[in-house]
Design an enzyme around this catalytic site. Structure first.
Site, PDB file in Angstrom:
ATOM      1  N   ASP A   1     -23.709  45.896 -89.557  1.00  0.00           N
ATOM      2  CA  ASP A   1     -24.589  46.579 -89.956  1.00  0.00           C
ATOM      3  C   ASP A   1     -26.136  46.535 -89.636  1.00  0.00           C
ATOM      4  O   ASP A   1     -26.596  45.355 -89.443  1.00  0.00           O
ATOM      5  CB  ASP A   1     -24.528  46.832 -91.432  1.00  0.00           C
ATOM      6  CG  ASP A   1     -23.193  47.356 -91.992  1.00  0.00           C
ATOM      7  OD1 ASP A   1     -21.946  47.658 -90.848  1.00  0.00           O
ATOM      8  OD2 ASP A   1     -23.225  47.757 -92.845  1.00  0.00           O
ATOM      9  N   ASP A   2     -26.815  47.565 -89.809  1.00  0.00           N
ATOM     10  CA  ASP A   2     -28.381  47.457 -89.998  1.00  0.00           C
ATOM     11  C   ASP A   2     -29.083  47.312 -88.770  1.00  0.00           C
ATOM     12  O   ASP A   2     -30.196  46.825 -88.596  1.00  0.00           O
ATOM     13  CB  ASP A   2     -28.834  46.387 -90.888  1.00  0.00           C
ATOM     14  CG  ASP A   2     -28.290  46.651 -92.284  1.00  0.00           C
ATOM     15  OD1 ASP A   2     -27.707  47.816 -92.740  1.00  0.00           O
ATOM     16  OD2 ASP A   2     -28.791  45.873 -93.178  1.00  0.00           O
TER      17      ASP A   2
ATOM     18  N   HIS B   1     -23.627  41.679 -90.419  1.00  0.00           N
ATOM     19  CA  HIS B   1     -24.760  42.310 -89.969  1.00  0.00           C
ATOM     20  C   HIS B   1     -25.438  41.752 -88.703  1.00  0.00           C
ATOM     21  O   HIS B   1     -25.213  40.454 -88.215  1.00  0.00           O
ATOM     22  CB  HIS B   1     -26.013  41.992 -91.075  1.00  0.00           C
ATOM     23  CG  HIS B   1     -25.669  42.709 -92.540  1.00  0.00           C
ATOM     24  ND1 HIS B   1     -24.560  42.413 -93.076  1.00  0.00           N
ATOM     25  CD2 HIS B   1     -26.042  43.992 -92.798  1.00  0.00           C
ATOM     26  CE1 HIS B   1     -24.679  43.208 -94.182  1.00  0.00           C
ATOM     27  NE2 HIS B   1     -25.417  44.005 -94.138  1.00  0.00           N
TER      28      HIS B   1
END
Length: 311
Positions: A126-127, A277
């Site tokens: 993610d991100d 992440h």
């Protein structure tokens, strides 16, 4: 009579001399680029004025408007094909991927047909996209283990660095929607939730030629509105079922990579939907993690093999 004949001969001589000079003047006026001089290059092929092949008649000057126009058109065509390659080739390679898995209510990935492995995990990050070094580091390891993953991206980051999104797609990984601003969507008005999801859909499609088919709300908090709008946009809504806790770690601490590995293994189960992440310690941990997962008999689900039809 002799005088007349001599005078006529002298006049003829003067006329011929003038014509010869005029012909030389016209020849000098022809631009060098319009001559049909033929050159042979090192490979043995013939070229005329730098253009491949032998031209018949006068060639177009190299810097003429027509030549520049053609070159511009060719450049635009090449740029367009480079920035918008076939999205299926980008994300899944040239082979077709058969749908074999589905997601259950616990966000685990389970077989949808008989006879395929149950002992699988889904890898997600993610991100991003943040930095080419981290993206390449993650994907280098994924390639080493013949694994695919979903990279859930934020719209504002894609706007800042579209080249990083193209990098993910060009290296054969799947792109997911993680909202525009990475805000908690659960209690936001419907118009704001729609903007967060649909603006991200649009910028991803404009950048790599294909809109995402997976949506993960920030902090796993999309609420009913988020689920509704995701469905309207053909997105499979998911959170996760195995958290690496890499987002709780700080660069000031040591041993982060080992903690990422142990956190995932402590929660490991068949169908684990693993949340990670784009972080330096996750990049560092990934090879060890995937090696340990393989040693335990797990394989990695290709996201493109997951049924995204909401039933």
């Amino acid at each position: 009579m002799v005088k007349i004949t001599a005078a006529l001969a002298l006049c003829s001589l003067l006329i011929l001399s003038a014509c010869g000079n005029e012909g030389q003047k016209d020849q000098k006026a022809v631009p060098p680029a319009q001559t049909s001089e033929v050159h042979t290059n090192n490979s043995g092929s013939t070229t005329t004025n730098g253009t491949s092949g032998v031209q018949t008649g006068g060639s177009v000057p190299e810097n003429s408007p027509e030549t520049n126009k053609n070159q511009t058109n060719n450049d635009q065509t090449n740029q367009g094909s480079a920035s918008k390659p076939d999205s299926k080739d980008q994300q899944t390679g040239t082979k077709a991927v058969t749908v074999q898995y589905r997601m259950n209510k616990a966000y685990d990935i389970v077989p949808s047909v008989e006879g395929i492995p149950k002992k699988v995990v889904l890898l997600t990050f993610d991100d991003g996209p943040k930095k080419a070094e981290m993206i390449n580091g993650l994907i280098d390891t994924l390639d080493k283990h013949h694994a695919k993953a979903i990279f859930f991206v934020n719209g504002y980051r894609v706007k800042q660095h579209p080249e990083l999104l193209k990098l993910i797609a060009e290296r054969g990984q799947t792109i997911g929607n993680h909202s525009w601003d990475h805000i908690i969507l659960k209690n936001k008005p419907e118009a704001e939730v729609r903007r967060q999801i649909e603006d991200t859909q649009q910028i991803v499609k404009a950048t790599v030629g294909k809109a995402p088919i997976f949506f993960r709300p920030p902090n796993g908090a999309g609420g009913d509105t988020g689920k509704k709008i995701a469905k309207e946009n053909g997105l499979l809504y998911m959170t996760w079922s195995n958290g690496s806790l890499d987002w709780t770690m700080s660069s000031k601490n040591s041993g982060n990579a080992d903690k990422v590995v142990s956190n995932v293994l402590d929660q490991l189960h068949s169908g684990s939907n693993i949340l990670m992440h784009e972080l330096p310690w996750t990049v560092e941990a990934l090879d060890t993690l995937l090696t340990k997962l393989e040693s335990k008999g797990y394989t990695f689900v290709d996201p493109e093999s997951i049924d995204t039809q909401i039933k």
